[in-house]
Scaffold this motif. Structure first.
Motif, PDB file in Angstrom:
ATOM      1  N   ALA A 166       0.825  -1.210   0.000  1.00  0.00           N
ATOM      2  CA  ALA A 166       0.000   0.000   0.000  1.00  0.00           C
ATOM      3  C   ALA A 166       0.856   1.256   0.000  1.00  0.00           C
ATOM      4  O   ALA A 166       0.536   2.250  -0.669  1.00  0.00           O
ATOM      5  CB  ALA A 166      -0.929  -0.020   1.218  1.00  0.00           C
ATOM      6  N   GLU A 167       1.960   1.219   0.740  1.00  0.00           N
ATOM      7  CA  GLU A 167       2.816   2.410   0.835  1.00  0.00           C
ATOM      8  C   GLU A 167       3.609   2.654  -0.450  1.00  0.00           C
ATOM      9  O   GLU A 167       3.772   3.798  -0.871  1.00  0.00           O
ATOM     10  CB  GLU A 167       3.792   2.247   2.012  1.00  0.00           C
ATOM     11  N   LEU A 168       4.091   1.589  -1.088  1.00  0.00           N
ATOM     12  CA  LEU A 168       5.044   1.739  -2.186  1.00  0.00           C
ATOM     13  C   LEU A 168       4.434   1.560  -3.572  1.00  0.00           C
ATOM     14  O   LEU A 168       4.948   2.108  -4.547  1.00  0.00           O
ATOM     15  CB  LEU A 168       6.195   0.750  -2.001  1.00  0.00           C
ATOM     16  N   LEU A 169       3.353   0.768  -3.664  1.00  0.00           N
ATOM     17  CA  LEU A 169       2.721   0.548  -4.959  1.00  0.00           C
ATOM     18  C   LEU A 169       1.376   1.255  -5.081  1.00  0.00           C
ATOM     19  O   LEU A 169       0.918   1.520  -6.185  1.00  0.00           O
ATOM     20  CB  LEU A 169       2.516  -0.951  -5.200  1.00  0.00           C
ATOM     21  N   GLY A 170       0.761   1.504  -3.944  1.00  0.00           N
ATOM     22  CA  GLY A 170      -0.572   2.084  -3.944  1.00  0.00           C
ATOM     23  C   GLY A 170      -1.604   1.063  -3.513  1.00  0.00           C
ATOM     24  O   GLY A 170      -1.451  -0.141  -3.749  1.00  0.00           O
ATOM     25  N   ALA A 171      -2.682   1.526  -2.892  1.00  0.00           N
ATOM     26  CA  ALA A 171      -3.697   0.633  -2.325  1.00  0.00           C
ATOM     27  C   ALA A 171      -4.456  -0.152  -3.386  1.00  0.00           C
ATOM     28  O   ALA A 171      -5.059  -1.185  -3.076  1.00  0.00           O
ATOM     29  CB  ALA A 171      -4.679   1.437  -1.472  1.00  0.00           C
ATOM     30  N   GLU A 172      -4.455   0.330  -4.636  1.00  0.00           N
ATOM     31  CA  GLU A 172      -5.230  -0.327  -5.685  1.00  0.00           C
ATOM     32  C   GLU A 172      -4.377  -1.210  -6.593  1.00  0.00           C
ATOM     33  O   GLU A 172      -4.894  -1.813  -7.535  1.00  0.00           O
ATOM     34  CB  GLU A 172      -5.952   0.729  -6.528  1.00  0.00           C
ATOM     35  N   HIS A 173      -3.091  -1.279  -6.346  1.00  0.00           N
ATOM     36  CA  HIS A 173      -2.213  -2.086  -7.191  1.00  0.00           C
ATOM     37  C   HIS A 173      -2.562  -3.573  -7.023  1.00  0.00           C
ATOM     38  O   HIS A 173      -2.841  -4.031  -5.912  1.00  0.00           O
ATOM     39  CB  HIS A 173      -0.751  -1.848  -6.798  1.00  0.00           C
ATOM     40  N   PRO A 174      -2.551  -4.363  -8.110  1.00  0.00           N
ATOM     41  CA  PRO A 174      -2.896  -5.788  -8.005  1.00  0.00           C
ATOM     42  C   PRO A 174      -2.062  -6.554  -6.979  1.00  0.00           C
ATOM     43  O   PRO A 174      -2.580  -7.454  -6.309  1.00  0.00           O
ATOM     44  CB  PRO A 174      -2.650  -6.312  -9.431  1.00  0.00           C
ATOM     45  N   ASP A 175      -0.786  -6.222  -6.841  1.00  0.00           N
ATOM     46  CA  ASP A 175       0.047  -6.938  -5.867  1.00  0.00           C
ATOM     47  C   ASP A 175      -0.345  -6.603  -4.432  1.00  0.00           C
ATOM     48  O   ASP A 175      -0.265  -7.450  -3.541  1.00  0.00           O
ATOM     49  CB  ASP A 175       1.525  -6.624  -6.097  1.00  0.00           C
ATOM     50  N   THR A 176      -0.771  -5.373  -4.205  1.00  0.00           N
ATOM     51  CA  THR A 176      -1.263  -5.015  -2.870  1.00  0.00           C
ATOM     52  C   THR A 176      -2.537  -5.794  -2.558  1.00  0.00           C
ATOM     53  O   THR A 176      -2.707  -6.326  -1.453  1.00  0.00           O
ATOM     54  CB  THR A 176      -1.543  -3.508  -2.783  1.00  0.00           C
ATOM     55  N   LEU A 177      -3.442  -5.881  -3.525  1.00  0.00           N
ATOM     56  CA  LEU A 177      -4.691  -6.611  -3.321  1.00  0.00           C
ATOM     57  C   LEU A 177      -4.423  -8.099  -3.120  1.00  0.00           C
ATOM     58  O   LEU A 177      -5.079  -8.752  -2.301  1.00  0.00           O
ATOM     59  CB  LEU A 177      -5.620  -6.388  -4.514  1.00  0.00           C
ATOM     60  N   GLU A 178      -3.440  -8.643  -3.860  1.00  0.00           N
ATOM     61  CA  GLU A 178      -3.092 -10.048  -3.678  1.00  0.00           C
ATOM     62  C   GLU A 178      -2.531 -10.294  -2.277  1.00  0.00           C
ATOM     63  O   GLU A 178      -2.857 -11.307  -1.634  1.00  0.00           O
ATOM     64  CB  GLU A 178      -2.070 -10.472  -4.732  1.00  0.00           C
ATOM     65  N   ALA A 179      -1.692  -9.388  -1.785  1.00  0.00           N
ATOM     66  CA  ALA A 179      -1.153  -9.543  -0.429  1.00  0.00           C
ATOM     67  C   ALA A 179      -2.272  -9.507   0.605  1.00  0.00           C
ATOM     68  O   ALA A 179      -2.266 -10.274   1.577  1.00  0.00           O
ATOM     69  CB  ALA A 179      -0.124  -8.453  -0.146  1.00  0.00           C
ATOM     70  N   LEU A 180      -3.241  -8.641   0.399  1.00  0.00           N
ATOM     71  CA  LEU A 180      -4.380  -8.563   1.327  1.00  0.00           C
ATOM     72  C   LEU A 180      -5.210  -9.851   1.274  1.00  0.00           C
ATOM     73  O   LEU A 180      -5.681 -10.342   2.313  1.00  0.00           O
ATOM     74  CB  LEU A 180      -5.245  -7.354   0.992  1.00  0.00           C
ATOM     75  N   THR A 181      -5.400 -10.391   0.074  1.00  0.00           N
ATOM     76  CA  THR A 181      -6.142 -11.650  -0.048  1.00  0.00           C
ATOM     77  C   THR A 181      -5.426 -12.770   0.692  1.00  0.00           C
ATOM     78  O   THR A 181      -6.049 -13.585   1.378  1.00  0.00           O
ATOM     79  CB  THR A 181      -6.317 -12.015  -1.535  1.00  0.00           C
ATOM     80  N   ARG A 182      -4.123 -12.815   0.568  1.00  0.00           N
ATOM     81  CA  ARG A 182      -3.366 -13.844   1.284  1.00  0.00           C
ATOM     82  C   ARG A 182      -3.384 -13.609   2.793  1.00  0.00           C
ATOM     83  O   ARG A 182      -3.351 -14.561   3.577  1.00  0.00           O
ATOM     84  CB  ARG A 182      -1.924 -13.888   0.773  1.00  0.00           C
ATOM     85  N   LEU A 183      -3.445 -12.362   3.206  1.00  0.00           N
ATOM     86  CA  LEU A 183      -3.583 -12.081   4.638  1.00  0.00           C
ATOM     87  C   LEU A 183      -4.933 -12.597   5.137  1.00  0.00           C
ATOM     88  O   LEU A 183      -5.028 -13.186   6.227  1.00  0.00           O
ATOM     89  CB  LEU A 183      -3.448 -10.583   4.892  1.00  0.00           C
ATOM     90  N   ALA A 184      -5.990 -12.375   4.342  1.00  0.00           N
ATOM     91  CA  ALA A 184      -7.295 -12.919   4.711  1.00  0.00           C
ATOM     92  C   ALA A 184      -7.240 -14.441   4.793  1.00  0.00           C
ATOM     93  O   ALA A 184      -7.838 -15.066   5.685  1.00  0.00           O
ATOM     94  CB  ALA A 184      -8.348 -12.470   3.699  1.00  0.00           C
ATOM     95  N   GLU A 185      -6.516 -15.057   3.868  1.00  0.00           N
ATOM     96  CA  GLU A 185      -6.333 -16.508   3.898  1.00  0.00           C
ATOM     97  C   GLU A 185      -5.675 -16.952   5.200  1.00  0.00           C
ATOM     98  O   GLU A 185      -6.097 -17.927   5.831  1.00  0.00           O
ATOM     99  CB  GLU A 185      -5.480 -16.933   2.711  1.00  0.00           C
ATOM    100  N   ALA A 186      -4.638 -16.226   5.602  1.00  0.00           N
ATOM    101  CA  ALA A 186      -3.935 -16.578   6.840  1.00  0.00           C
ATOM    102  C   ALA A 186      -4.869 -16.439   8.043  1.00  0.00           C
ATOM    103  O   ALA A 186      -4.906 -17.301   8.929  1.00  0.00           O
ATOM    104  CB  ALA A 186      -2.714 -15.682   7.010  1.00  0.00           C
ATOM    105  N   TYR A 187      -5.630 -15.338   8.090  1.00  0.00           N
ATOM    106  CA  TYR A 187      -6.587 -15.167   9.180  1.00  0.00           C
ATOM    107  C   TYR A 187      -7.601 -16.307   9.201  1.00  0.00           C
ATOM    108  O   TYR A 187      -7.954 -16.844  10.260  1.00  0.00           O
ATOM    109  CB  TYR A 187      -7.327 -13.836   9.023  1.00  0.00           C
ATOM    110  N   SER A 188      -8.094 -16.676   8.022  1.00  0.00           N
ATOM    111  CA  SER A 188      -9.105 -17.729   7.950  1.00  0.00           C
ATOM    112  C   SER A 188      -8.547 -19.056   8.435  1.00  0.00           C
ATOM    113  O   SER A 188      -9.197 -19.775   9.196  1.00  0.00           O
ATOM    114  CB  SER A 188      -9.603 -17.852   6.508  1.00  0.00           C
ATOM    115  N   ARG A 189      -7.341 -19.392   8.012  1.00  0.00           N
ATOM    116  CA  ARG A 189      -6.739 -20.655   8.451  1.00  0.00           C
ATOM    117  C   ARG A 189      -6.543 -20.692   9.954  1.00  0.00           C
ATOM    118  O   ARG A 189      -6.595 -21.752  10.567  1.00  0.00           O
ATOM    119  CB  ARG A 189      -5.396 -20.851   7.765  1.00  0.00           C
ATOM    120  N   ALA A 190      -6.262 -19.539  10.525  1.00  0.00           N
ATOM    121  CA  ALA A 190      -5.994 -19.471  11.963  1.00  0.00           C
ATOM    122  C   ALA A 190      -7.272 -19.346  12.787  1.00  0.00           C
ATOM    123  O   ALA A 190      -7.206 -19.187  14.005  1.00  0.00           O
ATOM    124  CB  ALA A 190      -5.074 -18.291  12.254  1.00  0.00           C
ATOM    125  N   GLY A 191      -8.451 -19.390  12.130  1.00  0.00           N
ATOM    126  CA  GLY A 191      -9.712 -19.284  12.850  1.00  0.00           C
ATOM    127  C   GLY A 191     -10.116 -17.862  13.191  1.00  0.00           C
ATOM    128  O   GLY A 191     -11.035 -17.653  13.986  1.00  0.00           O
TER     129      GLY A 191
END
Length: 745
Positions: free
Chosen positions: A504-529
Motif C-alpha cells: 500500500a505504501e510503495l505501490l498504492g492501495a489499488e495495485h494488483p500486488d497489494t490486493l493479492e497480499a491482502l487476499t493472502r492475509l485474509a487466507e492466513a486469518y481464515s486458516r488461523a480461525g
C-alpha cells in the motif's frame, strides 16, 4: 441420532477461493498447502549424529584460551541451571568461529548429537530442528509438518539422557525465538548461541551472556605468525604494529594474511600499503557503526585489487567485483552454490560460462573475501565484509537504505531505476533465487528455509527498492506461499501483513500486488480461525476491485468468491450462498462451465450446510466430473472435491456411498501426502464420523482419536475444527463407555 452436532461437517478444506482455478492454491482454506511427497521409512539411528553444516575452522585458528575459560566458567558455575551461553559481540570478532570450535570439539568427543543452526530467521531454526527430529527418529516426528516435528525435537531434547549440543548461530530477532530455545531437564545437553545484539531477551530463562571482543594483542600476533609461517620472511617483525593498526579484528587480520600469502608481501610492506591507501576513506565515519568497518573496507579492497591482479589469463577478472556485489546482498549464513550456475547470474556476469564463475569464486575464496564450502555446497560472506562491499555499489549511500521509490509503480521497474547498479543486482539475485525454489510437488523444506533467509537478507539490503523490481516482488510472494505450504501460520500471517502494508505504501492501495497480499492475509486469518478479521480484509479487497476493475472482471469475481468463503468460515452461510451463486452465474456466462467447476463445488458445499442437499449433490457431482475431466482422476486437487461430495452423501443419509468415497479419498491422501500429513488427518476424522453412522463404532472412535491427536499437534487445542472434533470424540467415548468419564477436550 448422529453424534455430529456441528452445522457442517468439518472438511479437508474450507472451500477454495479461485474462480475455477487450481484448488490446491486457492486463497482460503488449508488445502492450498497440498504437497505431493513420499515419506521414507525411518532408518535405524547410528550415533553419534551431526546435523547442519558446522563451519570449518579458519587457518591458524586461535583457541582464545582466556575467553574459553570465561565461557566454561559461566557454564560450570550455573550447573544445569545455566543451560545456554550467548556469545555477544560486534561483527568480525570471531563469535561463529569460537562456536564452531566448541561444535568440532563435541563431535570429536563423541557427543551423541551436535546440531548447527543458522538462527537469523525463525523458519531456518524450525527447519533444522525438524531435520534433526527426522535424523534421530524422534517419536511423533512424521516428516510431514516441520513445525510439529520441531516441537517434537524440543520435547526429546528436554527429556533425553543422551549428550547433545545445539548451536544457534547469529541470532537476529530474539523475540521470534521465544518458545524455541532448547532445554534439558536431565542436564545432558547445552546450547551455545552467537549474536551481535545486546538484548535483555537473550538472557534469563537459563541463558547467560558472554561478551566477545577482538583478539587480545598477543592472540592477534600469534594468529599472524601462525598464518604466515608457511611462507618464510612474511612475518618480518612488524606483526605487532600491523595487528594494532587493524584493531586486532579477526576478520581484518584474515583479509590481510590472505593478501600477504598470495602476493608474497611481508608485514612491513603491507602495513605501509595499508597506511598509504585511501580506499578506507570511501566509508564515512558515520557509517562505521561498529567501529571496525574502515579497517575491513581497506583490507577488503586491497585484497580485491590483488585478486584481480593475480588472474594472469584475465578470465575471472571482469566478474570478481560483480560476484562480490551479488554475494553481499545474500544471507551471511550462506546461499546455495548452485545460484552461480543459474541463467540469471550468468547473464548478469556478461554471458560468461560456469567454469569462469567457478574460477572467480575460487579466487575470492583464496583471498578470504568469501568462503566456498564444497562439502555442503554453500557459499558464505561475512556480514561485515558484505556491508563493506554493499557500500561501494552504485546507488547505495553508506549506512543508509535506498530512498523510497515514487509511487504507485505500475509494474516493471522504470528504466531510470533499472540503470542503477543496485537495481540490476536486485533483479539478478531475485531471479536466481526463484530459479532455485523447489516445485511445490517436490518439496525440500531445508532448501526452502535457506532461500527464505536469503529473501529476507535481500529485502533488508534493498529496502523500498525491493518493491520496484518485479522479480523481487515475485520472490516475496513465493516466500509467503511456502510458509502456507509448511503450515507455519503465525509466520505466514506476519509475512502477508507486512507485505500488505508495504504494498500500500510503495505501490498504492489499488495495485494488483497489494490486493493479492491482502487476499493472502485474509487466507492466513481464515486458516488461523480469525474469521471476523478475514471478512474485514477481504470485503475491503472486493470493494476496491469493484470500484477499480468493474463488477464482472475476473479478479473481481475471484474476490467475491473469496469473501463468500470467509462468510462460510464465519458461519454466515446464507450470505456465502448468495455471493457464490452470483459468482457461478457470472463465471458460467463469461468463462464457460469448465472454468466454473471450482466455484460450483464451493457452492455445493455451502448449499449442503443450508440443508439443500439434493441441489448440493447435483452440483458437487457435476463439479467433480468437470474437474476430473480437466486434471485426471488422481490429481491431489480432487481430494477436497471428493471429500465434500462424500460429506453431502453423509448428510443425505447415503452413508455407504459416503464411506466408500471417503475411504478412496483417504487412501489417495495417504499415498500422495503421507499418512500423518495434517490434511490426511482431516480426511481421517471425516471418515470416522461416517463409520459411526454405519455402526462401525470402535473403528470410528479409534480413527477419530488418532486424527484429533494429529490435528492438535498442528493447529493447537483452540482451533475451531479441533474443538469440534474433540467434542465428537468425547461423545463417542461416552457412548462406548458410559461408566467412565468422557474423553478430555
Amino acid at each position: 441420532m448422529s453424534l455430529w452436532r456441528r452445522r457442517k461437517e468439518p472438511t479437508v478444506d474450507e472451500p477454495g477461493v479461485s474462480v475455477g482455478g487450481d484448488v490446491a492454491y486457492s486463497a482460503l482454506g488449508p488445502y492450498s498447502s497440498v504437497v505431493v511427497q513420499q515419506t521414507p521409512a525411518p532408518a535405524a539411528v547410528v550415533w553419534p549424529v551431526e546435523v547442519g553444516a558446522v563451519p570449518a575452522l579458519a587457518s591458524a585458528f586461535q583457541p582464545r584460551a582466556g575467553l574459553r575459560e570465561r565461557i566454561d566458567a559461566v557454564r560450570a558455575e550455573g550447573g544445569t541451571a545455566v543451560l545456554t551461553q550467548v556469545l555477544s559481540g560486534g561483527g568480525g570478532v570471531g563469535k561463529s568461529q569460537l562456536a564452531a570450535s566448541y561444535a568440532a570439539g563435541a563431535v570429536a568427543e563423541g557427543t551423541d548429537l551436535v546440531v548447527w543452526v543458522p538462527a537469523g530467521e525463525l523458519q531456518q531454526v524450525v527447519t533444522l530442528y525438524a531435520r534433526a527430529a527426522q535424523r534421530i527418529a524422534v517419536p511423533g516426528a512424521a516428516g510431514e509438518d516441520p513445525e510439529a516435528d520441531a516441537r517434537a525435537f524440543l520435547a526429546w531434547l528436554a527429556t533425553t539422557d543422551r549428550r547433545w549440543l545445539v548451536v544457534l548461530d547469529d541470532i537476529g530477532a530474539p523475540a521470534a525465538l521465544e518458545g524455541w530455545w532448547p532445554a534439558s531437564r536431565t542436564g545432558s545437553g547445552w546450547v551455545l548461541a552467537t549474536t551481535r545484539l545486546h538484548d535483555a531477551r537473550l538472557t534469563g530463562g537459563g541463558r547467560r551472556r558472554v561478551s566477545v571482543d577482538v583478539y587480545e594483542p598477543a592472540e592477534a600476533v600469534a594468529y599472524l605468525r601462525a598464518r604466515l609461517a608457511e611462507e618464510p620472511g612474511l612475518a618480518d617483525g612488524a606483526e605487532e604494529e600491523l595487528a594494532r593498526e587493524l584493531g586486532y579484528l579477526p576478520l581484518a587480520l584474515g583479509h590481510a594474511a590472505a593478501y600477504m600469502l598470495n602476493s608474497g608481501l611481508g608485514c612491513t610492506a603491507y602495513l605501509d600499503l595499508f597506511r598509504r591507501s585511501s580506499l578506507g576513506d570511501a566509508l564515512p565515519p558515520s557509517a562505521d557503526a561498529e567501529g571496525y568497518g574502515r579497517a575491513v573496507a581497506t583490507t577488503l579492497l586491497l585484497s580485491l585489487d590483488a585478486a584481480e591482479a593475480a588472474d594472469p589469463a584475465g578470465l575471472a577478472r571482469p566478474v570478481l567485483r560483480p560476484v562480490l556485489r551479488l554475494a553481499a546482498l545474500l544471507d551471511p549464513a550462506g546461499h546455495p552454490a548452485a545460484l552461480w550456475e543459474t541463467a540469471a547470474v550468468l547473464a548478469y556476469l556478461g554471458g560468461c560460462d560456469v567454469g569462469t564463475v567457478r574460477a572467480s569464486l575460487r579466487v575470492l575464496h583464496r583471498y578470504a573475501l568469501l568462503t566456498c564450502d564444497s562439502g555442503t555446497g554453500t557459499v558464505r560472506m561475512h556480514a561485515l565484509t558484505a556491508r563493506a562491499v554493499r557500500e561501494a555499489i552504485p546507488g547505495v549511500i553508506p549506512g543508509v537504505i535506498p530512498e523510497p521509490i515514487p509511487e504507485p509503480i505500475p509494474g516493471p521497474i522504470p528504466e531510470v531505476i533499472r540503470e542503477e547498479g543496485l537495481a540490476r543486482l536486485a533483479e539478478t539475485a531475485a531471479a536466481a533465487l526463484l530459479c532455485l525454489w523447489p516445485s511445490p510437488d517436490r518439496p525440500d523444506w531445508e532448501l526452502v528455509a535457506v532461500l527464505r533467509a536469503n529473501t529476507d537478507s535481500l529485502a533488508a539490503a534493498l529496502g523500498p527498492l525491493m518493491w520496484a523490481v518485479l522479480d523481487c516482488r515475485r520472490l516475496l510472494f513465493t516466500a509467503g506461499h511456502s510458509l502456507f505450504r509448511e503450515g507455519l501460520l503465525a509466520a505466514a500471517t506476519a509475512h502477508w501483513a507486512a507485505l500488505a502494508v508495504a504494498g500500500a505504501e510503495l505501490l498504492g492501495a489499488e495495485h494488483p500486488d497489494t490486493l493479492e497480499a491482502l487476499t493472502r492475509l485474509a487466507e492466513a486469518y481464515s486458516r488461523a480461525g480469525r474469521a471476523a478479521e478475514a471478512i474485514e480484509v477481504e470485503a475491503g479487497v472486493l470493494a476496491t476491485c469493484e470500484r477499480v476493475r468493474g463488477p464482472q472482471d475476473g479478479i473481481t469475481l475471484a474476490a467475491r468468491a473469496n469473501l463468500a468463503n470467509c462468510y462460510a468460515v464465519a458461519g454466515r452461510i446464507p450470505e456465502a450462498v448468495a455471493l457464490m451463486e452470483q459468482v457461478v452465474a457470472d463465471q458460467d456466462r463469461f468463462f464457460g462451465p469448465v472454468d466454473t467447476a471450482q466455484a460450483r463445488a464451493n457452492l455445493a458445499t455451502f448449499l449442503q450446510q443450508t440443508g439443500r442437499l439434493s441441489e448440493a449433490i447435483v452440483l458437487a457431482e457435476q463439479a467433480l466430473e468437470e474437474i476430473e475431466g480437466a486434471v485426471g482422476p488422481y490429481h491431489p486437487n480432487l481430494l477436497v472435491v471428493r471429500n465434500n461430495l462424500a460429506a453431502a452423501y453423509h448428510d443425505a443419509g447415503r452413508h455407504a456411498e459416503a464411506a466408500a468415497l471417503k475411504e478412496r479419498t483417504l487412501a489417495d491422501a495417504e499415498r500422495l501426502l503421507g499418512p500423518e500429513h495434517h490434511q490426511t488427518s482431516f480426511l481421517r476424522a471425516n471418515l470416522a464420523v461416517t463409520y459411526w453412522e454405519l455402526g462401525r463404532r470402535a473403528e470410528a472412535a479409534a480413527l477419530l482419536d488418532r486424527a484429533v491427536a494429529e490435528l492438535r499437534s498442528v493447529l493447537g487445542d483452540i482451533h475451531p475444527d479441533v474443538v469440534a472434533y474433540a467434542r465428537s470424540l468425547a461423545s463417542m467415548d461416552s457412548a462406548l463407555h458410559p461408566d467412565r468419564p468422557g474423553h478430555p477436550l
